[in-house]
Design a protein around this motif. Structure first.
Motif, PDB file in Angstrom:
ATOM      1  N   THR A  27       0.769  -1.301   0.112  1.00  0.00           N
ATOM      2  CA  THR A  27      -0.085   0.103   0.190  1.00  0.00           C
ATOM      3  C   THR A  27       0.757   1.244   0.071  1.00  0.00           C
ATOM      4  O   THR A  27       0.467   2.369   0.496  1.00  0.00           O
ATOM      5  N   TYR A  28       2.126   1.066  -0.505  1.00  0.00           N
ATOM      6  CA  TYR A  28       2.836   2.261  -0.290  1.00  0.00           C
ATOM      7  C   TYR A  28       3.522   2.692  -1.719  1.00  0.00           C
ATOM      8  O   TYR A  28       3.662   2.095  -2.591  1.00  0.00           O
ATOM      9  N   HIS A  63       2.429   2.969  -7.489  1.00  0.00           N
ATOM     10  CA  HIS A  63       1.798   1.704  -6.951  1.00  0.00           C
ATOM     11  C   HIS A  63       0.572   1.268  -8.060  1.00  0.00           C
ATOM     12  O   HIS A  63       0.403   0.134  -8.119  1.00  0.00           O
ATOM     13  N   THR A  67       0.604  -2.790  -8.699  1.00  0.00           N
ATOM     14  CA  THR A  67      -0.162  -3.755  -8.054  1.00  0.00           C
ATOM     15  C   THR A  67      -1.552  -4.004  -8.558  1.00  0.00           C
ATOM     16  O   THR A  67      -1.733  -3.300  -9.477  1.00  0.00           O
ATOM     17  N   GLY A  70      -4.415  -3.949  -4.608  1.00  0.00           N
ATOM     18  CA  GLY A  70      -3.406  -4.068  -3.466  1.00  0.00           C
ATOM     19  C   GLY A  70      -2.540  -4.706  -3.446  1.00  0.00           C
ATOM     20  O   GLY A  70      -1.509  -5.031  -2.235  1.00  0.00           O
ATOM     21  N   PRO A  88       2.364   5.865   2.413  1.00  0.00           N
ATOM     22  CA  PRO A  88       0.977   5.532   1.937  1.00  0.00           C
ATOM     23  C   PRO A  88       0.319   5.974   0.730  1.00  0.00           C
ATOM     24  O   PRO A  88       0.607   7.202   0.665  1.00  0.00           O
TER      25      PRO A  88
END
Length: 174
Positions: A27-28, A63, A67, A70, A88
């Motif tokens: 989540t980063y 991100h 991903t 998530g 985040p």
């Protein structure tokens, strides 16, 4: 940009330490401040297939592009000791929506990521292994002295033996 840096935490990685692993929650957003990291996927025979390198200072692929629901599409592993700033995704999104300089920074990162992705696709569809190696050497001049050659061969889509032969051939023509 100070707000961006203030929102980050710092993590120091040792050589071979994983920043994130394929299929694990992530989540980063990551900013590589020092060191060298490689991006890989697990191949069908259980071996890691290198899909990219990050040399500091740089932004790791955003991100949303690395991903799905998530979970990380890739494994990110330090090839040298490394320092990573991370935050985040939601915190970065809030800054992007409230600060114009962070919004422009995000747009620049996306444009650069798209350029790199198209360049990589063209290289792997149209270039010989020799041309791909020469391109890699231009992008990462000292890489062959820093990482196992098997990772570079994997990135180029050739066997370690073919990589060795190709290096020898290029050395003969200097």
């Amino acid at each position: 940009m100070h707000k961006l840096l203030e929102s980050c935490q710092i993590r120091h990685l040792t050589k071979d330490e994983f920043l994130t692993q394929e299929h694990q929650p992530d989540t980063y957003e990551y900013f590589l401040l020092e060191g060298l990291v490689h991006r890989s996927l697990l191949g069908e025979h259980g071996e890691y297939v290198t899909t990219g390198f990050y040399t500091a200072p740089t932004v790791v692929t955003p991100h949303f592009a690395r991903t799905v629901t998530g979970r990380s599409l890739f494994t990110l592993q330090a090839l040298t000791p490394a320092c990573v700033a991370y935050m985040p995704v939601a915190a970065l999104d809030a800054l992007r929506y409230s600060l114009d300089d962070v919004k422009r920074f995000g747009q620049d990162v996306l444009a650069d990521e798209l350029r790199q992705s198209i360049h990589h696709e063209v290289a792997f569809r149209a270039w010989s292994a020799k041309e791909r190696l020469l391109d890699l050497r231009q992008a990462y001049p000292n890489l062959e002295n820093l990482v196992p050659h098997s990772l570079i061969a994997s990135y180029l889509g050739i066997t370690p033996v073919s990589f060795s032969r190709l290096r020898h051939e290029l050395a003969q023509h200097r």
